[in-house]
Design a protein around this motif. Structure first.
Motif, PDB file in Angstrom:
ATOM      1  N   PHE A 196       0.823  -1.210   0.000  1.00  0.00           N
ATOM      2  CA  PHE A 196       0.000   0.000   0.000  1.00  0.00           C
ATOM      3  C   PHE A 196       0.859   1.263   0.000  1.00  0.00           C
ATOM      4  CE2 PHE A 196      -2.341   3.198   2.621  1.00  0.00           C
ATOM      5  CZ  PHE A 196      -3.383   3.451   1.743  1.00  0.00           C
ATOM      6  N   THR A 197       1.869   1.302   0.848  1.00  0.00           N
ATOM      7  CA  THR A 197       2.674   2.516   0.965  1.00  0.00           C
ATOM      8  C   THR A 197       3.529   2.771  -0.279  1.00  0.00           C
ATOM      9  OG1 THR A 197       4.383   1.269   2.184  1.00  0.00           O
ATOM     10  CG2 THR A 197       2.752   2.475   3.487  1.00  0.00           C
ATOM     11  N   ILE A 198       4.039   1.705  -0.875  1.00  0.00           N
ATOM     12  CA  ILE A 198       4.823   1.882  -2.106  1.00  0.00           C
ATOM     13  C   ILE A 198       3.932   2.423  -3.223  1.00  0.00           C
ATOM     14  CG2 ILE A 198       6.113   0.692  -3.924  1.00  0.00           C
ATOM     15  CD1 ILE A 198       7.137  -1.235  -1.765  1.00  0.00           C
ATOM     16  N   LEU A 248     -19.940  -6.056   0.903  1.00  0.00           N
ATOM     17  CA  LEU A 248     -18.508  -6.033   1.167  1.00  0.00           C
ATOM     18  C   LEU A 248     -17.914  -4.867   0.392  1.00  0.00           C
ATOM     19  CD1 LEU A 248     -16.135  -7.565   2.553  1.00  0.00           C
ATOM     20  CD2 LEU A 248     -15.777  -8.727   0.367  1.00  0.00           C
ATOM     21  N   GLU A 249     -17.008  -4.140   1.037  1.00  0.00           N
ATOM     22  CA  GLU A 249     -16.401  -2.948   0.446  1.00  0.00           C
ATOM     23  C   GLU A 249     -14.885  -3.083   0.465  1.00  0.00           C
ATOM     24  OE1 GLU A 249     -16.294   1.907   1.324  1.00  0.00           O
ATOM     25  OE2 GLU A 249     -17.396   0.539   2.649  1.00  0.00           O
ATOM     26  N   ILE A 250     -14.223  -2.461  -0.498  1.00  0.00           N
ATOM     27  CA  ILE A 250     -12.758  -2.445  -0.530  1.00  0.00           C
ATOM     28  C   ILE A 250     -12.296  -0.986  -0.504  1.00  0.00           C
ATOM     29  CG2 ILE A 250     -12.724  -2.644  -3.069  1.00  0.00           C
ATOM     30  CD1 ILE A 250     -10.109  -4.396  -2.601  1.00  0.00           C
ATOM     31  N   PRO A 251     -12.169  -0.398   0.678  1.00  0.00           N
ATOM     32  CA  PRO A 251     -11.772   1.012   0.769  1.00  0.00           C
ATOM     33  C   PRO A 251     -10.362   1.287   0.254  1.00  0.00           C
ATOM     34  CG  PRO A 251     -12.689   0.212   2.858  1.00  0.00           C
ATOM     35  CD  PRO A 251     -12.425  -0.980   1.997  1.00  0.00           C
ATOM     36  N   TRP A 252      -9.462   0.290   0.386  1.00  0.00           N
ATOM     37  CA  TRP A 252      -8.077   0.496  -0.022  1.00  0.00           C
ATOM     38  C   TRP A 252      -7.565  -0.751  -0.754  1.00  0.00           C
ATOM     39  CZ3 TRP A 252      -9.599   1.266   5.151  1.00  0.00           C
ATOM     40  CH2 TRP A 252      -9.760   2.619   5.506  1.00  0.00           C
ATOM     41  N   ALA A 253      -6.985  -0.538  -1.916  1.00  0.00           N
ATOM     42  CA  ALA A 253      -6.401  -1.636  -2.693  1.00  0.00           C
ATOM     43  C   ALA A 253      -5.190  -1.115  -3.452  1.00  0.00           C
ATOM     44  CB  ALA A 253      -7.419  -2.222  -3.656  1.00  0.00           C
ATOM     45  N   SER A 254      -4.159  -1.935  -3.567  1.00  0.00           N
ATOM     46  CA  SER A 254      -2.934  -1.511  -4.248  1.00  0.00           C
ATOM     47  C   SER A 254      -2.238  -2.699  -4.891  1.00  0.00           C
ATOM     48  CB  SER A 254      -1.958  -0.864  -3.247  1.00  0.00           C
ATOM     49  OG  SER A 254      -2.451   0.360  -2.758  1.00  0.00           O
ATOM     50  N   TYR A 281     -22.283 -12.386   0.818  1.00  0.00           N
ATOM     51  CA  TYR A 281     -22.612 -10.989   0.548  1.00  0.00           C
ATOM     52  C   TYR A 281     -23.406 -10.889  -0.754  1.00  0.00           C
ATOM     53  CZ  TYR A 281     -19.305  -9.624   4.194  1.00  0.00           C
ATOM     54  OH  TYR A 281     -18.652  -9.459   5.391  1.00  0.00           O
ATOM     55  N   LYS A 282     -24.319  -9.942  -0.797  1.00  0.00           N
ATOM     56  CA  LYS A 282     -25.178  -9.758  -1.966  1.00  0.00           C
ATOM     57  C   LYS A 282     -24.718  -8.623  -2.868  1.00  0.00           C
ATOM     58  CE  LYS A 282     -27.829 -13.037  -0.608  1.00  0.00           C
ATOM     59  NZ  LYS A 282     -27.728 -14.351  -1.308  1.00  0.00           N
ATOM     60  N   ARG A 283     -23.872  -7.742  -2.336  1.00  0.00           N
ATOM     61  CA  ARG A 283     -23.379  -6.609  -3.117  1.00  0.00           C
ATOM     62  C   ARG A 283     -21.903  -6.375  -2.808  1.00  0.00           C
ATOM     63  NH1 ARG A 283     -26.516  -1.602  -1.528  1.00  0.00           N
ATOM     64  NH2 ARG A 283     -26.434  -2.577   0.534  1.00  0.00           N
ATOM     65  N   PHE A 284     -21.219  -5.799  -3.793  1.00  0.00           N
ATOM     66  CA  PHE A 284     -19.817  -5.438  -3.601  1.00  0.00           C
ATOM     67  C   PHE A 284     -19.628  -3.985  -3.987  1.00  0.00           C
ATOM     68  CE2 PHE A 284     -15.411  -4.933  -5.076  1.00  0.00           C
ATOM     69  CZ  PHE A 284     -14.753  -5.286  -3.900  1.00  0.00           C
ATOM     70  N   ASP A 285     -18.985  -3.218  -3.102  1.00  0.00           N
ATOM     71  CA  ASP A 285     -18.748  -1.794  -3.308  1.00  0.00           C
ATOM     72  C   ASP A 285     -17.291  -1.595  -3.730  1.00  0.00           C
ATOM     73  OD1 ASP A 285     -18.423   0.951  -3.168  1.00  0.00           O
ATOM     74  OD2 ASP A 285     -19.597   1.178  -1.329  1.00  0.00           O
ATOM     75  N   PHE A 286     -17.092  -1.207  -4.989  1.00  0.00           N
ATOM     76  CA  PHE A 286     -15.749  -0.958  -5.510  1.00  0.00           C
ATOM     77  C   PHE A 286     -15.176   0.372  -5.022  1.00  0.00           C
ATOM     78  CE2 PHE A 286     -17.151  -4.123  -8.555  1.00  0.00           C
ATOM     79  CZ  PHE A 286     -15.986  -4.776  -8.941  1.00  0.00           C
ATOM     80  N   GLY A 287     -15.996   1.201  -4.385  1.00  0.00           N
ATOM     81  CA  GLY A 287     -15.532   2.499  -3.923  1.00  0.00           C
ATOM     82  C   GLY A 287     -15.901   3.619  -4.875  1.00  0.00           C
TER      83      GLY A 287
END
Length: 358
Positions: A196-198, A248-254, A281-287
């Motif tokens: 994530f930091t890189i 389900l949500e993915i607030p941070w991805a790298s 889960y029935k829905r996925f939040d890509f952000g």
């Protein structure tokens, strides 16, 4: 903000607007959040202590109580104050959601009005309310951001067929590299944070401290998860997941820039979607993203539909809409400089900067 509307033909409601304090009130607050359909994970009271203790920010968690003391509306507010970015408040900073939730329009506006009066007294310049619906009133509003939501089928095979041949081929490409995919919690935090930091340094974006992510996992162990993708023993992709109710949500991805030609990001998201389906889960939040941008097209290819976000503003007299976004031209030089910092320097300086950004 215009005058508070009344509910036509009804007697005024009897209630009081209060500030959250005391363990009993915290329990009542979270009970209300769990019952309110429009409330999100970011309305839960655990974020209050997390933000206060890690970032040192002043918070105002307003709630409306009926004559029996029951909660019928909530509004969490966080004040961010720094020499670099000014004095303002957000509901909620750092995340996509967190505005007012209440049982009637009258209660909503009473809570909003209380927040505006409080922040005005403090001397802050504006409040940003992050809502998922528009208010028909004199609010200034930004509509440039959308969330991308994918309805999930019951079976992984159904989603695979629905993706189309191009997306499926992009997922298969990194699978030929014999990747190792892991899902877990705190034991994967170091690997997540390294990737994530890189990646954030390469994008020119300051990062949160590792303690921030650790605290989330400790506060919400049933909701937070980490996923990593490794090649030849080295983590090259990672995501931080939060689940609440049926989404389900993915607030941070790298992913690391060096493996982008291998489409590791496609494999990462596919594995996350598989996990979401497996867990029911029935829905996925890509952000969130800007409509028509590259990230918008990336999320759209998975079949996600856009959900309009409405960010309403109270502004002190004479103030202009804030421009605290990476797209603001005045940050162009700072972003360019940040991209050339050693990662350890960016990690050292980043947390003290990003905590004051919304």
């Amino acid at each position: 903000m215009s005058a508070i509307p009344t509910v036509s033909g009804k007697r005024p409601l009897v209630y009081q607007v209060r500030l959250l304090e005391g363990e009993r009130s915290y329990e009542q607050w979270d009970t209300y959040v769990h019952a309110a359909k429009s409330a999100t994970h970011y309305h839960l009271s655990g974020w209050k202590k997390l933000i206060e203790e890690l970032f040192g920010h002043e918070t105002f968690y307003f709630y409306s109580a009926d004559r029996d003391g029951g909660i019928n509306g909530i509004l969490p507010i966080v004040r961010l104050k720094s020499r670099l970015f000014g004095d303002y408040a957000v509901s909620m900073p750092y995340f996509n959601y967190g505005g007012v939730v209440a049982e009637s329009p009258e209660i909503e506006y009473r809570l909003l009005d209380k927040a505006c009066k409080t922040v005005k007294t403090l001397g802050a310049g504006h409040i940003e309310f992050r809502h998922t619906r528009e208010y028909e009133d004199s609010w200034l509003v930004r509509r440039d951001k959308v969330s991308m939501i994918l309805d999930l089928p019951d079976r992984e095979e159904s989603l695979w067929k629905a993706l189309g041949s191009k997306v499926r081929s992009q997922i298969k490409r990194p699978q030929r590299e014999d990747p190792k995919v892991l899902l877990g919690g705190l034991e994967l935090l170091d690997d997540f944070y390294r990737v994530f930091t890189i990646n954030m340094r390469d994008l020119g974006t300051p990062v949160y401290s590792k303690a921030f992510f650790k605290r989330i996992l400790q506060t919400y162990p049933e909701s937070g998860r980490i996923i990593t993708v490794s090649l030849r023993g080295k983590p090259v992709g990672a995501g931080f997941l939060l689940g609440y109710r049926d989404m389900l949500e993915i607030p941070w991805a790298s992913t690391l820039r060096e493996v982008n030609p291998l489409s590791i990001n496609m494999l990462l998201y596919w594995e996350v979607l598989r996990h979401a389906i497996d867990k029911g889960y029935k829905r996925f939040d890509f952000g969130r993203c800007t409509r028509g941008s590259g990230t918008y097209r990336f999320k759209k290819q998975w079949g996600a539909d856009e959900k309009q976000l409405y960010w309403h503003y109270w502004l002190r007299d004479g103030a202009k809409l804030p421009g605290l976004t990476p797209g603001n031209p005045k940050f162009k030089l700072a972003i360019s400089i940040w991209r050339n910092l050693p990662v350890w320097v960016a990690n050292l300086l980043g947390p003290s900067i990003v905590k004051n950004l919304p």
